[in-house]
Design a protein around this motif. Structure first.
Motif, PDB file in Angstrom:
ATOM      1  N   UNK A 343       0.817  -1.212   0.000  1.00 41.03           N
ATOM      2  CA  UNK A 343       0.000   0.000   0.000  1.00 41.03           C
ATOM      3  C   UNK A 343       0.853   1.266   0.000  1.00 41.03           C
ATOM      4  N   UNK A 344       2.058   1.174   0.526  1.00 38.62           N
ATOM      5  CA  UNK A 344       2.905   2.355   0.642  1.00 38.62           C
ATOM      6  C   UNK A 344       3.354   2.943  -0.682  1.00 38.62           C
ATOM      7  N   UNK A 345       3.096   2.256  -1.794  1.00 37.05           N
ATOM      8  CA  UNK A 345       3.573   2.728  -3.101  1.00 37.05           C
ATOM      9  C   UNK A 345       2.464   3.336  -3.958  1.00 37.05           C
ATOM     10  N   UNK A 346       1.340   3.692  -3.370  1.00 37.06           N
ATOM     11  CA  UNK A 346       0.213   4.249  -4.128  1.00 37.06           C
ATOM     12  C   UNK A 346       0.467   5.722  -4.442  1.00 37.06           C
ATOM     13  N   UNK A 347       0.440   6.057  -5.748  1.00 43.14           N
ATOM     14  CA  UNK A 347       0.661   7.439  -6.191  1.00 43.14           C
ATOM     15  C   UNK A 347      -0.500   7.984  -7.027  1.00 43.14           C
ATOM     16  N   UNK A 350      -4.406   4.584 -10.795  1.00 41.83           N
ATOM     17  CA  UNK A 350      -3.897   3.372 -11.420  1.00 41.83           C
ATOM     18  C   UNK A 350      -3.075   2.537 -10.465  1.00 41.83           C
ATOM     19  N   UNK A 351      -2.164   3.182  -9.747  1.00 41.42           N
ATOM     20  CA  UNK A 351      -1.343   2.432  -8.791  1.00 41.42           C
ATOM     21  C   UNK A 351      -2.186   1.918  -7.634  1.00 41.42           C
ATOM     22  N   UNK A 352      -3.279   2.622  -7.308  1.00 43.37           N
ATOM     23  CA  UNK A 352      -4.189   2.148  -6.262  1.00 43.37           C
ATOM     24  C   UNK A 352      -4.886   0.859  -6.699  1.00 43.37           C
ATOM     25  N   UNK A 353      -5.298   0.809  -7.977  1.00 46.89           N
ATOM     26  CA  UNK A 353      -5.915  -0.407  -8.503  1.00 46.89           C
ATOM     27  C   UNK A 353      -4.909  -1.554  -8.488  1.00 46.89           C
ATOM     28  N   UNK A 441      -7.891  -8.892 -14.666  1.00 49.94           N
ATOM     29  CA  UNK A 441      -7.114  -7.860 -13.962  1.00 49.94           C
ATOM     30  C   UNK A 441      -6.321  -6.953 -14.890  1.00 49.94           C
ATOM     31  N   UNK A 442      -5.958  -7.440 -16.087  1.00 50.74           N
ATOM     32  CA  UNK A 442      -5.256  -6.584 -17.046  1.00 50.74           C
ATOM     33  C   UNK A 442      -6.173  -5.449 -17.491  1.00 50.74           C
ATOM     34  N   UNK A 443      -7.432  -5.776 -17.780  1.00 50.74           N
ATOM     35  CA  UNK A 443      -8.398  -4.730 -18.130  1.00 50.74           C
ATOM     36  C   UNK A 443      -8.599  -3.788 -16.951  1.00 50.74           C
ATOM     37  N   UNK A 444      -8.622  -4.330 -15.742  1.00 46.76           N
ATOM     38  CA  UNK A 444      -8.813  -3.515 -14.545  1.00 46.76           C
ATOM     39  C   UNK A 444      -7.687  -2.495 -14.393  1.00 46.76           C
ATOM     40  N   UNK A 445      -6.450  -2.937 -14.601  1.00 50.82           N
ATOM     41  CA  UNK A 445      -5.288  -2.047 -14.500  1.00 50.82           C
ATOM     42  C   UNK A 445      -5.320  -0.998 -15.616  1.00 50.82           C
ATOM     43  N   UNK A 446      -5.676  -1.427 -16.822  1.00 46.18           N
ATOM     44  CA  UNK A 446      -5.761  -0.499 -17.955  1.00 46.18           C
ATOM     45  C   UNK A 446      -6.752   0.622 -17.661  1.00 46.18           C
ATOM     46  N   UNK A 451      -8.336   5.936 -16.706  1.00 40.04           N
ATOM     47  CA  UNK A 451      -9.505   6.601 -16.155  1.00 40.04           C
ATOM     48  C   UNK A 451     -10.822   6.121 -16.716  1.00 40.04           C
ATOM     49  N   UNK A 452     -10.764   5.204 -17.676  1.00 36.44           N
ATOM     50  CA  UNK A 452     -12.010   4.638 -18.258  1.00 36.44           C
ATOM     51  C   UNK A 452     -12.765   3.855 -17.187  1.00 36.44           C
ATOM     52  N   UNK A 453     -14.028   4.150 -17.042  1.00 36.68           N
ATOM     53  CA  UNK A 453     -14.956   3.490 -16.107  1.00 36.68           C
ATOM     54  C   UNK A 453     -14.650   3.777 -14.637  1.00 36.68           C
ATOM     55  N   UNK A 454     -13.602   4.572 -14.360  1.00 33.51           N
ATOM     56  CA  UNK A 454     -13.277   4.910 -12.968  1.00 33.51           C
ATOM     57  C   UNK A 454     -14.146   6.091 -12.531  1.00 33.51           C
TER      58      UNK A 454
END
Length: 459
Positions: A343-347, A350-353, A441-446, A451-454
């Motif tokens: 969790x410490x690397x969230x910027x 996208x990095x949160x996902x 998960x690849x689609x989720x990261x993309x 920002x699509x669907x977020x």
């Protein structure tokens, strides 16, 4: 002794390396598979507690609490073993095989398997039920047709997990939004963004694999010989399909899975007694030890010589030791150490996902439990999603994209053990063909980085 003492990060890493080494050695030497290695993990944890002066009684209490959660899965696994044995003896599986060989073109078996299992799982809300019924049948047909069993198993699992992930009747589909604080409808709509594209790509891949499997040097089995042999061993007909029809009806009516499997097995026993002319003692013996065919055709022996409660006991042991180990590691603070490091690397969003997916995989690998993966990941990530004002259905979607789908990819996870035991295919054989589980998960990261669907909310 200090009851509340926890392991620090270096200690956690050392413990995990020892456990991984224990399991890896047993698998490498092919002596008991992961079961003995997982058993030794309990001993390793005990020695850690002695050396570090920690209360082992409290730690092992975490193991018992975790195992208690998966008891229904253990009972379900043994019920599946009984059902497979009785279905084989009653001629249910044989009738499905003959029908499949006569009606299904081998080229289209893989995509049809994916679609069939997806629809059944979506309607019933249970991947367990679709794998135990449609999955077993499609595996038998695929084996008789000479299709790579790993590919067929991959199609079964992808289809089953698609339905389990999207069905409003599924326990994980309800648990994830409950943990994340989102609405069920919003959660399902959000999952469509990641799951449907992954399913469509998987369908294309399985179609291509099916064409490749049945072209060039493909040699189909002697289907006529198989059909004649099955007709010689069993009385086939609509009567033998009654156990399968009953199971599907019970699952659609949301009858408890163990009860549904038990009633289907009982119906198969009645078919064996009255239609196949088999004695009661033999029916009970097959329910425990599995079916043994008199057919001398090798491929049919592979298909028919299986089932029984006894065949599932080793998988029950693997799940028990693995889940118990996860409960102890949670009590020791190993999970918290690893999760906070991620969790410490969230910027960014996208990095949160990415972090959410990684946490979901880590908790799945260690806890071997979908509910625990969802609860632990949701508990850790919910405040971060709220801080970044990202809608809770994005969190619940991410929980499912990793925590729900991770199970079949982890050899000692309860879901994977169940799939392997029920379908009769080793993890290494079907792992390369779990396309839906990789692509989602690849689609989720993309979407996270584009920002699509977020969706963002004010509160």
């Amino acid at each position: 002794m200090t009851e509340d003492k926890k392991l620090n990060m270096p200690q956690s890493i050392v413990l995990l390396l020892l456990i991984i080494g224990s399991v890896a050695v047993c698998i490498r030497l092919k002596t008991g598979g992961p079961m003995i290695g997982l058993f030794f993990s309990w001993i390793i944890i005990y020695l850690f507690c002695i050396v570090l002066r920690m209360d082992y009684g409290k730690i092992i209490g975490g193991a018992y609490d975790a195992v208690r959660v998966v008891v229904p899965t253990l009972i379900l696994l043994m019920s599946i073993g009984v059902m497979i044995g009785t279905w084989l003896q009653s001629g249910t599986i044989a009738t499905i095989i003959v029908g499949g060989l006569q009606l299904i073109n081998p080229t289209w078996l893989l995509p049809l398997t994916l679609i069939f299992c997806a629809v059944l799982s979506l309607v019933t809300g249970t991947s367990y039920g679709s794998v135990g019924s449609a999955g077993v049948a499609m595996m038998a047909i695929g084996n008789a047709m000479g299709i790579n069993p790993g590919m067929v198993a991959g199609a079964v699992i992808c289809g089953a997990m698609f339905g389990d992930k999207l069905s409003p009747l599924s326990d994980t589909t309800n648990l994830a939004p409950a943990v994340a604080g989102s609405k069920l409808g919003d959660h399902v709509k959000s999952m469509l963004w990641t799951t449907v594209p992954a399913f469509l790509v998987s369908l294309v891949i399985f179609t291509i694999l099916g064409i490749q499997q049945t072209s060039g040097g493909y040699t189909a089995g002697d289907l006529t010989t198989y059909i004649d042999a099955l007709n010689g061993e069993f009385h086939l007909g609509i009567v033998t399909l009654l156990p399968a029809i009953l199971l599907i009806i019970l699952l659609l009516l949301k009858v408890n899975a163990v009860a549904a499997l038990g009633l289907s097995s009982f119906a198969a026993g009645l078919v064996s007694f009255f239609y196949q002319g088999i004695g009661l003692a033999s029916i009970i013996k097959v329910a425990y030890n599995g079916y043994s065919t008199g057919i001398e055709v090798g491929i049919l022996q592979t298909i028919l010589n299986r089932g029984g409660m006894n065949s599932m006991l080793q998988y029950v042991a693997i799940i028990s030791f693995a889940v118990g180990m996860g409960g102890m590691l949670d009590k020791l603070g190993v999970l918290d150490n690893l999760l906070h490091a991620i969790v410490g690397h969230i910027k960014s969003d996208g990095s949160m996902i990415v972090a959410t997916l990684l946490v979901g995989y880590v908790t799945s690998i260690i806890s071997c439990s979908q509910p625990m993966a969802h609860v632990l990941t949701g508990r850790l990530m919910a405040p971060i999603f709220k801080e970044r004002k990202v809608a809770p259905e994005i969190l619940s979607r991410s929980l499912e994209d990793s925590g729900t789908l991770a199970g079949p990819m982890i050899p000692w996870h309860g879901y994977c053990v169940y799939m392997s035991g029920t379908l009769g295919v080793a993890w290494a054989a079907f792992f390369p063909y779990l396309f839906l589980l990789y692509l989602t998960p690849i689609f989720s990261i993309f979407y996270g980085f584009t920002g699509i669907s977020i969706k963002h909310v004010d509160e």
